[in-house]
Design a protein around this motif. Structure first.
Motif, mmCIF file in Angstrom:
data_model
loop_
_atom_site.group_PDB
_atom_site.id
_atom_site.type_symbol
_atom_site.label_atom_id
_atom_site.label_comp_id
_atom_site.label_asym_id
_atom_site.label_seq_id
_atom_site.Cartn_x
_atom_site.Cartn_y
_atom_site.Cartn_z
ATOM 1 N N HIS A 7 0.855 -1.193 0.000
ATOM 2 C CA HIS A 7 0.000 0.000 0.000
ATOM 3 C C HIS A 7 0.892 1.243 0.000
ATOM 4 O O HIS A 7 1.677 1.455 0.919
ATOM 5 N N THR A 9 1.020 5.410 -0.169
ATOM 6 C CA THR A 9 0.305 6.681 -0.046
ATOM 7 C C THR A 9 1.139 7.768 -0.709
ATOM 8 O O THR A 9 2.302 7.970 -0.350
ATOM 9 N N THR A 41 -3.132 5.214 -2.402
ATOM 10 C CA THR A 41 -3.962 6.264 -1.807
ATOM 11 C C THR A 41 -3.265 7.601 -2.067
ATOM 12 O O THR A 41 -2.038 7.681 -1.964
ATOM 13 N N LEU A 43 -3.012 11.757 -1.048
ATOM 14 C CA LEU A 43 -3.328 12.676 0.041
ATOM 15 C C LEU A 43 -2.850 14.073 -0.340
ATOM 16 O O LEU A 43 -1.649 14.293 -0.546
ATOM 17 N N GLY A 55 -4.258 11.628 8.168
ATOM 18 C CA GLY A 55 -4.687 11.283 6.815
ATOM 19 C C GLY A 55 -3.908 10.166 6.165
ATOM 20 O O GLY A 55 -4.348 9.615 5.139
ATOM 21 N N ILE A 56 -2.744 9.816 6.721
ATOM 22 C CA ILE A 56 -1.968 8.702 6.161
ATOM 23 C C ILE A 56 -2.551 7.394 6.692
ATOM 24 O O ILE A 56 -2.533 7.156 7.908
ATOM 25 N N PRO A 57 -3.104 6.558 5.825
ATOM 26 C CA PRO A 57 -3.715 5.309 6.304
ATOM 27 C C PRO A 57 -2.746 4.496 7.150
ATOM 28 O O PRO A 57 -1.546 4.433 6.862
ATOM 29 N N LYS A 58 -3.265 3.881 8.192
ATOM 30 C CA LYS A 58 -2.410 3.159 9.135
ATOM 31 C C LYS A 58 -1.744 1.940 8.509
ATOM 32 O O LYS A 58 -0.727 1.465 9.010
ATOM 33 N N ASP A 59 -2.316 1.425 7.415
ATOM 34 C CA ASP A 59 -1.702 0.257 6.779
ATOM 35 C C ASP A 59 -0.772 0.640 5.633
ATOM 36 O O ASP A 59 -0.390 -0.201 4.817
ATOM 37 N N THR A 60 -0.376 1.934 5.573
ATOM 38 C CA THR A 60 0.560 2.382 4.538
ATOM 39 C C THR A 60 1.912 1.696 4.725
ATOM 40 O O THR A 60 2.483 1.699 5.814
#
Length: 309
Positions: A7, A9, A41, A43, A55-60
């Motif tokens: 993933h 970002t 993703t 941002l 805003g940074i997804p935790k699974d990045t």
């Protein structure tokens, strides 16, 4: 972890003078990464650190840093990502801060034997009082990118007033010896140079408009230079990358003064640790020259991402 499972970002936009360029870079990189099989993703970064972190997804798994200018490439965002422990593309916080501060970068280059142009820092009072060095000379912000605010002062030019309104780049400016001749640039990936491109603006110099407006400049890739001179400039670019402590991709800009054709003078202008990734950008162009597609290039950046946590 395979690309399809990773993933990424993409940070883009920001709030520097280069926001629009960053949005274009980020969109192009996000599309290429998705086509390469990554989960992506995007941002749009605003001036709100708490919102950025949230805003940074935790699974990045990796942040692709497509920000340009202040906050994006001066070590600030790199420090936040280091604290968060998320690997990111391009250079770390120290190299980013050094490269963005032009006087400090030039001190490092000069100490390593990489030729630089003579320069000085001048405040508004000094600039308005008269020429701080013989014309022609260059006036530039000492911590902006993409040639934002750069001016060439030539013999016969009317003196410009460096008021706060006319010069919104801080109390001081960098005044630099003007180097006549050709402008070239080198893309560096890791520890290797991809080649040299010559830049020929349609008029004037390679300013912000010429960088990002189609038809304003011609890129000649590879640059029509003798093999020995090409090798020398590539060596200087790799050395500059290493001296600053860069990693990932960087781009080094040079001038070649051929006043004495038998002994051309090569001078480094700067190293860009967050080179543009737009359709007109130079690093993707040089990557294509060595057989590396845009998807290959952004994938390489992701797979070589690191942080200093």
């Amino acid at each position: 972890m395979s690309a399809k499972a990773k993933h990424v970002t993409v940070l883009m936009g920001g709030f520097s003078a280069e926001r629009e360029v960053s949005l274009t870079s980020g969109a192009a990189c996000a599309a290429a990464l998705a086509a390469a099989g990554y989960r992506v993703t995007t941002l749009d970064v605003r001036r709100d650190a708490a919102a950025l972190i949230a805003g940074i997804p935790k699974d990045t798994d990796v942040v692709f840093n497509a920000l340009h200018g202040r906050f994006g490439e001066d070590g600030c965002i790199q420090g936040i990502l280091d604290i968060m422990g998320i690997p990111y593309t391009h250079s770390g916080r120290l190299a980013s801060a050094l490269a963005m501060d032009k006087p400090m970068a030039k001190h490092a280059f000069s100490a390593a034997g990489i030729p630089v142009a003579a320069d000085l820092l001048a405040d508004r009072e000094t600039l308005n009082a008269g020429d701080p060095m013989p014309r022609p000379y260059v006036v530039k912000p000492f911590n902006e990118g993409s040639s934002v605010g750069v001016r060439i002062v030539r013999p016969g030019d009317n003196t410009e007033l460096y008021t706060a309104a006319a010069w919104p780049y801080g109390e001081k400016a960098m005044v630099e010896e003007y180097i006549p001749g050709r402008e070239v640039t080198v893309a560096v990936l890791g520890d290797r140079a991809l080649g040299v491109t010559e830049i020929r603006p349609a008029q004037g110099f390679y300013d912000y408009a010429a960088k990002y407006t189609e038809g304003k400049a011609v890129h000649i890739c590879p640059a029509p230079l003798p093999p020995a001179l090409t090798a020398h400039i590539c060596d200087l670019a790799v050395r500059a990358h290493a001296v600053l402590g860069c990693r990932g991709a960087s781009r080094a800009d040079f001038r070649i003064d051929e006043t004495d054709p038998a002994k051309p003078r090569v001078v480094i202008l700067e190293v860009n640790t967050q080179p543009g990734m737009t359709p007109l950008s130079l690093v993707p162009e040089l990557a294509r020259h060595v057989g590396m597609s845009f998807e290959d290039l952004v994938s390489w950046m992701v797979e070589n991402a690191r942080c200093d946590a």
